[in-house]
Design a protein around this motif. Structure first.
Motif, short mmCIF file in Angstrom:
data_model
loop_
_atom_site.label_atom_id
_atom_site.label_comp_id
_atom_site.label_asym_id
_atom_site.label_seq_id
_atom_site.Cartn_x
_atom_site.Cartn_y
_atom_site.Cartn_z
N GLU A 235 0.83 -1.20 0.00
CA GLU A 235 0.00 0.00 0.00
C GLU A 235 0.86 1.25 0.00
OE1 GLU A 235 -3.35 2.22 2.68
OE2 GLU A 235 -2.54 0.31 3.36
N LEU A 237 4.32 3.45 -0.46
CA LEU A 237 5.60 3.49 -1.15
C LEU A 237 6.66 3.86 -0.12
CD1 LEU A 237 4.98 5.36 -4.52
CD2 LEU A 237 5.22 2.93 -4.11
N TRP A 242 11.04 5.97 -3.33
CA TRP A 242 11.11 7.35 -3.80
C TRP A 242 12.49 7.68 -4.31
CZ3 TRP A 242 7.22 11.03 -3.83
CH2 TRP A 242 6.01 10.59 -3.29
N TRP A 250 15.93 10.72 -12.99
CA TRP A 250 16.81 11.89 -13.07
C TRP A 250 18.03 11.61 -13.92
CZ3 TRP A 250 16.17 12.76 -7.14
CH2 TRP A 250 15.09 13.63 -6.91
N TRP A 275 26.21 21.42 -14.23
CA TRP A 275 24.86 21.01 -13.84
C TRP A 275 24.80 19.49 -13.89
CZ3 TRP A 275 21.75 18.57 -17.64
CH2 TRP A 275 20.43 18.35 -17.30
N TRP A 316 12.39 15.50 -0.39
CA TRP A 316 11.97 16.65 -1.19
C TRP A 316 12.98 17.79 -1.14
CZ3 TRP A 316 9.13 15.99 -5.01
CH2 TRP A 316 8.11 15.04 -4.99
N ALA A 319 15.68 16.84 -3.46
CA ALA A 319 15.24 16.97 -4.85
C ALA A 319 15.30 18.43 -5.30
CB ALA A 319 13.83 16.41 -5.00
N PHE A 320 14.89 19.35 -4.42
CA PHE A 320 14.81 20.75 -4.85
C PHE A 320 16.14 21.47 -4.76
CE2 PHE A 320 10.31 20.16 -4.87
CZ PHE A 320 9.91 20.99 -5.91
N GLY A 323 19.73 19.83 -7.17
CA GLY A 323 19.83 20.03 -8.61
C GLY A 323 20.49 21.33 -9.01
N GLN A 324 20.50 22.32 -8.11
CA GLN A 324 20.93 23.66 -8.50
C GLN A 324 22.32 24.03 -7.99
OE1 GLN A 324 17.69 26.35 -7.38
NE2 GLN A 324 16.34 24.60 -7.54
N MET B 1 3.78 8.53 2.05
CA MET B 1 3.51 8.82 0.62
C MET B 1 2.98 7.55 -0.04
SD MET B 1 4.23 11.83 -0.36
CE MET B 1 5.13 13.30 0.13
N GLU B 2 2.01 7.73 -0.86
CA GLU B 2 1.40 6.53 -1.42
C GLU B 2 1.08 6.67 -2.90
OE1 GLU B 2 -0.83 9.47 -0.73
OE2 GLU B 2 -0.22 8.53 1.13
N ASN B 3 1.64 7.68 -3.56
CA ASN B 3 1.18 7.94 -4.91
C ASN B 3 2.36 8.05 -5.87
OD1 ASN B 3 0.10 8.97 -7.22
ND2 ASN B 3 -1.36 10.27 -6.13
N GLU B 4 2.39 7.14 -6.85
CA GLU B 4 3.53 7.17 -7.78
C GLU B 4 3.47 8.37 -8.73
OE1 GLU B 4 1.09 4.94 -7.29
OE2 GLU B 4 1.42 3.25 -8.63
N LYS B 6 2.59 11.40 -7.85
CA LYS B 6 3.22 12.49 -7.10
C LYS B 6 4.74 12.34 -7.14
CE LYS B 6 0.92 13.64 -3.10
NZ LYS B 6 0.82 13.55 -1.63
N LEU B 7 5.18 11.13 -7.01
CA LEU B 7 6.63 10.87 -7.04
C LEU B 7 7.22 11.35 -8.36
CD1 LEU B 7 8.20 7.36 -6.30
CD2 LEU B 7 9.27 9.09 -7.67
N GLY B 10 6.70 15.26 -9.01
CA GLY B 10 7.53 16.06 -8.12
C GLY B 10 8.98 15.99 -8.50
N ALA B 11 9.45 14.78 -8.82
CA ALA B 11 10.85 14.61 -9.20
C ALA B 11 11.15 15.40 -10.47
CB ALA B 11 11.17 13.14 -9.40
N MET B 12 10.22 15.38 -11.41
CA MET B 12 10.46 16.09 -12.66
C MET B 12 10.44 17.61 -12.47
SD MET B 12 11.23 13.98 -14.86
CE MET B 12 11.92 12.96 -13.58
N VAL B 13 9.53 18.10 -11.59
CA VAL B 13 9.49 19.54 -11.33
C VAL B 13 10.82 19.99 -10.72
CG1 VAL B 13 8.44 21.34 -9.91
CG2 VAL B 13 7.00 19.70 -11.13
N ALA B 14 11.31 19.21 -9.77
CA ALA B 14 12.57 19.57 -9.12
C ALA B 14 13.70 19.65 -10.15
CB ALA B 14 12.92 18.54 -8.03
N LEU B 15 13.76 18.66 -11.02
CA LEU B 15 14.82 18.68 -12.03
C LEU B 15 14.59 19.81 -13.02
CD1 LEU B 15 17.34 17.28 -13.10
CD2 LEU B 15 15.89 15.89 -14.54
N VAL B 17 13.27 22.76 -12.46
CA VAL B 17 13.73 24.03 -11.89
C VAL B 17 15.25 24.13 -12.04
CG1 VAL B 17 13.97 25.34 -9.76
CG2 VAL B 17 11.82 24.17 -10.27
N ALA B 18 15.93 23.05 -11.70
CA ALA B 18 17.40 23.06 -11.78
C ALA B 18 17.85 23.27 -13.22
CB ALA B 18 17.96 21.76 -11.22
N THR B 19 17.17 22.60 -14.15
CA THR B 19 17.56 22.73 -15.55
C THR B 19 17.32 24.15 -16.05
OG1 THR B 19 16.83 20.46 -15.76
CG2 THR B 19 17.35 21.62 -17.78
#
Lengths: 548, 200
Positions: A235, A237, A242, A250, A275, A316, A319-320, A323-324, B1-4, B6-7, B10-15, B17-19
């Protein structure tokens, strides 16, 4: 206001929005602690039961006694059965990736030692082009970064996910094909670099034509991983999922964007270069290794991770912020000033995920740290976790302009890079392999003492290496900053430290010989007879060994 | 966390921003930087030499980015003024470098214009700088009989005494070595990048 200030503000705003998004998701129901999610790694009734497949039965019992003072609880057999099936589904791909990783580790570290010696013996092995410092050093980097760490990380991900998702690995055959393509790319890339065909940018030397194979291979690994993810039976994750899945996505995007031919130009190519260069560590090696610690460490000591929310916060913020940070490699360079400032700020923000991780692991281990005396895997994981803290804090400090003025362009940076990639990432991967392989091959490590030998050789090697380059690099930087001293003084001052680096490197190579030799002995079934049959063992034997 | 979902998102948004910060914005900012008036594009020979520089990994010990005086004595060492994005418009790939095991080379052509010095230094750096740890590159040269080299019209190296081959033998550069030296000689960004201040 000029564009630099505006863009800096925009970047800050985005980071703040990211944080608010995180707070929002907390309010959506994550504010309360989540022990159920933290216990996903255990079968029902298994909490309190230690687990280290690298130990033989008797040592395993001593570990259990040292942990809880009893024989430990009995896990639910149907959950164990699901884990057996999960492990069986991933066994062949995992074995393939680990075998490739071992091969590249050996080749890469011999190349590394060769280049280290060349720095204080510049007329050694100079007759052949492929042995010149600039090429053999790059062979070392490519072999250990892509060959060793990436292969081991892929094997780790493919082994962890079915366990954590309580399902079988879907499309295992595709991961085999993907792995073959990735390793074809690595081998071809190393051949190309040796022959003098290189794209010329650090970390991105593999020619893009060869990079196509690697990108295709990674895609063939991602698809089965995602398919397994959506077909999960668990159920929650778990946080390792993650880290691992995000890291895999990535690194593939990083590689594709950075290798795009004909797009990047001039100094923008330099910012893209860094980068990528820093994100390979920050968004691939680090998340996978942190994810591994989040799984193995609680699993070995039989106690769920202390705070599940803290682990999500760590994810999180990593992740944020991570990258920078790449721009800090270009401090003082001909790049936009706002970019460098942004990277320095985010480098310091990295303290947050690192501290979150450390507090969490410290809390989880509280009162059970002595188990490292029994469990070799735990020893590797604890070493890696501590070095993660040390190297991350060092990295944040190094990004400060005042410190960077000394350390930039010196061996200090090389020492820092090895602390991260070896002291942290590689040590965690060693530990993970010691844990995984007995489950993959259903065969115990034949000579447990070799694991201890490996650990101490590697730990001593990286310590000597790191201390030597840190001191030598700092002195080199001071000499370079002093206009009264000739440039050559910044070279001669490093010589004794470069020799010590070769000493540390030799110990590391020796530890790899022990490790790979032990791996071969296990794969070829040397040593005393153990639990049962091999990779394709009948399910019954496996069940017996799991219930030991 | 239970939603792939969101995973992944979220991971793509973070990358993303960096890109945006490290790849896209710099691209928008520097793609139209004009070349300084006195910066010459590389000739074919210099470009071939640049490939030799890349193939042998010179970039791992030599930076090409002199820094501002506030960050170090680069100017005093004769490495040149702080570089600007315009200096690199012809550089594909960039060779900014990250190490100074050896000195910065962005202006080596202005500092050391001698072809003989460069060739000899590549053949044996320690013939010129006693304590240098730069590798020697004998594979970029060949050792021949003096008469043979003369017959083929090749120019042997003028090496400092004690560093040459046996009597009657000479060292001649390969085309790769000659191209590399042409590239090194072309590394000269000593032109001004700002217009001279108006005379009072």
């Amino acid at each position: 206001m000029d564009s630099a200030v505006l863009s800096l503000l925009a970047a800050f705003l985005l980071s703040i929005i990211g944080l608010f998004a995180f707070i929002w998701s907390l309010r959506k129901g994550l504010l309360v602690e989540n022990p159920a999610a933290a216990s996903v790694i255990f079968a029902r009734g298994e909490v309190g039961r230690v687990d280290d497949p690298a130990l033989h039965a008797e040592d395993h019992r001593s570990l259990q006694r040292a942990a809880a003072g009893a024989d430990g609880p009995v896990a639910d057999p149907s959950d164990l059965q699901a884990r057996v099936l999960a492990d069986r589904s991933s066994a062949l791909p995992v074995f393939m990736f680990v075998a490739f990783a071992c091969f590249w580790l050996l080749l890469g570290s011999v190349a590394g030692l060769t280049s280290s010696i060349k720095l204080h013996a510049p007329d050694w092995l100079v007759e052949q082009g492929w042995l010149t410092f600039g090429r053999i050093r790059t062979v070392h980097l490519t072999a250990v970064l892509y060959g060793w760490i990436t292969n081991a990380a892929l094997g780790l991900i493919l082994w962890l996910l079915p366990r954590l998702l309580r399902t079988e690995l879907r499309g295992a055959a595709w991961t085999l094909l993907g792995g073959a393509l990735v390793n074809t790319g690595i081998a071809a890339g190393i051949g190309a670099i040796s022959a003098g065909w290189s794209d010329g940018m650090e970390y991105l030397e593999i020619p893009w034509q060869i990079g196509l194979f690697m990108a295709a291979g990674l895609a063939m690994i991602i698809l089965p991983v995602l398919f397994t993810l959506v077909n999960r039976r668990a159920e929650h994750l778990y946080v390792s999922v993650w880290y691992c899945v995000a890291g895999l996505l990535w690194v593939t995007l990083l590689f594709v964007v950075a290798k795009m031919p004909g797009v990047h130009t001039g100094v923008q190519q330099a910012t893209t270069n860094w980068w990528y260069g820093h994100n390979v560590l920050g968004l691939w090696f680090t998340p996978v290794s942190v994810g591994a610690i989040y799984y193995f460490l609680p699993k070995i000591i039989g106690r769920p991770v202390r705070s599940y929310n803290l682990s999500i916060l760590g994810f999180w913020t990593l992740a944020f912020f991570y990258g920078q940070v790449g721009g800090h490699h270009l401090i003082g360079g001909p790049v936009p000033g706002w970019l460098v400032t942004l990277s320095i700020v985010q480098s310091l923000m990295m303290v947050i995920p690192v501290i979150a991780f450390t507090i969490n692991m410290g809390g989880t281990l509280q009162g059970r740290m002595h188990l490292a005396r029994w469990s070799p895997t735990l020893r590797f994981m604890m070493f890696g976790g501590l070095v993660y803290l040390a190297s991350s804090l060092q990295g944040s400090m190094e990004a400060l302009r005042s410190v960077n003025a000394v350390t930039h362009f010196t061996h200090y940076t090389v020492g820092h890079a090895h602390l991260g990639a070896y002291g942290f990432v590689s040590m965690v991967l060693f530990g993970a392999i010691y844990f995984m392989l007995p489950r993959v091959l259903n065969w115990e490590w034949p000579y447990p003492r070799l694991i201890t030998l490996h650990f101490w050789l590697a730990a001593a090697g990286i310590s000597i290496y790191f201390v030597a380059l840190t001191v030598g690099g700092w002195l080199q930087g001071l000499a370079m900053l002093d206009p009264a001293r000739a440039f050559i003084e910044s070279v001669t001052v490093t010589l004794p430290y470069l020799k010590w680096r070769s000493v540390g490197g030799s110990l590391m190579v020796a530890s790899h010989l022990v490790f790979v030799g032990h791996f071969l002995a296990m794969a070829l079934r040397f040593g005393p007879v153990r639990t049962g049959a091999a990779l394709f063992a009948p399910a019954r034997d496996l069940e017996l060994s799991y219930g030991k | 966390m239970e939603n792939e979902i969101k995973l992944a998102s979220g991971a793509m948004v973070a990358l993303g921003v960096a890109t945006a910060a490290l790849v896209v914005m710099p691209y928008l900012q520097v793609r139209d930087v004009p070349a300084p008036a006195r910066l010459q594009p590389y000739t074919d020979a210099q470009l071939r030499g640049r490939q030799v520089y890349i193939a042998n990994g010179c970039v791992y010990c030599h930076s090409q980015q002199p820094r501002d005086r506030s960050l170090g004595p680069d100017l005093e060492r004769g490495w040149g003024r702080a570089s600007v994005p315009g200096d690199y418009v012809h550089d594909k790939p960039h060779l900014l470098g990250s190490m100074r095991t050896g000195p910065d080379l962005l202006n080596i052509g202005a500092r050391q214009p001698s072809k003989d010095w460069h060739l000899g230094h590549l053949y044996q750096p320690r013939a010129y700088v006693k304590e240098s740890i730069m590798p020697s590159y004998p594979f970029l040269f060949s050792v021949k009989d003096e008469a043979e080299a003369q017959r083929e019209g090749e120019q042997p190296l003028k090496l400092p005494p004690g560093y040459g081959p046996a009597v009657g033998r000479v060292v001649v550069p390969t085309p790769e070595a000659l191209d590399l030296v042409k590239y090194l000689q072309a590394l000269d960004r000593t032109y001004p990048v700002l217009p001279a201040p108006a005379k009072p």
